[in-house]
Design a protein around this motif. Structure first.
Motif, short mmCIF file in Angstrom:
data_model
loop_
_atom_site.label_atom_id
_atom_site.label_comp_id
_atom_site.label_asym_id
_atom_site.label_seq_id
_atom_site.Cartn_x
_atom_site.Cartn_y
_atom_site.Cartn_z
N TYR A 1 0.86 -1.17 0.00
CA TYR A 1 0.00 0.00 0.00
C TYR A 1 0.90 1.23 0.00
O TYR A 1 1.63 1.48 0.96
N ASN A 2 0.88 1.96 -1.09
CA ASN A 2 1.66 3.20 -1.17
C ASN A 2 3.14 2.99 -0.82
O ASN A 2 3.76 3.79 -0.14
N TRP B 1 4.47 0.48 1.01
CA TRP B 1 4.74 -0.03 2.35
C TRP B 1 5.50 -1.35 2.33
O TRP B 1 5.91 -1.85 3.39
N GLU C 1 0.02 7.17 8.48
CA GLU C 1 -0.71 7.01 7.22
C GLU C 1 -1.83 5.97 7.28
O GLU C 1 -2.84 6.10 6.60
N ARG D 1 -7.40 5.67 6.27
CA ARG D 1 -7.58 5.08 4.94
C ARG D 1 -8.82 5.66 4.26
O ARG D 1 -8.81 5.91 3.05
#
Length: 233
Positions: free
Chosen positions: A158-159, A161, A198, A202
């Motif tokens: 995710y982004n 990660w 972060e 969500r």
């Protein structure tokens, strides 16, 4: 990022591209351990639901405990399918010291909007009190993470990660060789800070709110002040 790409990246970070002191199989195990750690951090952000599954459990009417799904990790909610005009309603949890407060005869699941049943986790089972009649209960839960095995398996990403998994696996590779991991530990600490900032928001459009525990599915209806747990009549 695939598992194969992850192995290559871990080797690049640890200068082990041509060093078989750490095999691909070992790096795969390190990546899985590190990914489990990342997954745990994500699951801790309750409300974000990075992983959510559901399963229906059948109660026979003669038991209070039923096995949870084999991939169960963390519970997110419990629903009961009522009789009469069937619909799902939300069950609340009971505290352990409340386990004997309800007479068995108080069990109610017939009304479409109300039930006296409560749940509690007990080992690998879901415990319902008082003794429920034959009924269907749905559990919402975060499942266990499936281990990566094939080179084409996708890592959690995710982004960007997956960087956490790579850095943590690299630490394990360096530790096996008794090498200095201070720089990598500093990178990992920074990544944890990033995840904490972060991961929670969500759904930035509609952030989580405080739950109204007096108005969950089994406490609504014309008896709005009646809990069905302590007040019998």
């Amino acid at each position: 990022m695939t598992l194969t790409e992850g192995i290559t990246e871990v080797r690049r970070r640890t200068d082990t591209e041509n060093n078989e002191v750490v095999t691909d199989e070992e790096i795969t195990s390190y990546i899985n351990l590190s990914q489990n750690e990342l997954y745990g951090l994500l699951i801790q952000t309750y409300g974000a639901d990075y992983a959510l599954s559901s399963a229906q459990l059948s109660f026979s009417g003669s038991v209070t405990n039923v096995d949870l799904p084999s991939d169960f990790f963390k519970l997110r909610g419990v629903d009961l399918l009522t009789g009469g005009n069937p619909q799902w309603i939300t069950l609340s949890r009971f505290n352990l010291n409340e386990r004997n407060l309800n007479p068995t005869s108080s069990a109610m699941v017939g009304a479409p909007w109300f039930s006296t049943l409560r749940y509690r986790l007990s080992g690998n089972t879901l415990w319902i009190e008082p003794l429920p009649p034959a009924c269907t209960i749905k559990v919402w839960y975060a499942p266990k993470l499936t281990a990566l095995s094939s080179g084409a398996d996708e890592m959690i990403s995710y982004n960007g990660w997956e960087e956490y998994t790579i850095v943590d696996a690299a630490i394990k590779v360096m530790q096996k060789q008794d090498l200095d991991v201070r720089v990598l530990l500093t990178q990992k600490a920074a990544l944890i800070q990033r995840l904490n900032s972060e991961a929670e928001n969500r759904d930035a459009a509609n952030p989580s709110t405080v739950t109204d525990v007096t108005a969950t599915g089994n406490l609504t209806g014309p008896w709005s002040g009646y809990s069905g747990w302590r007040s019998w009549y």
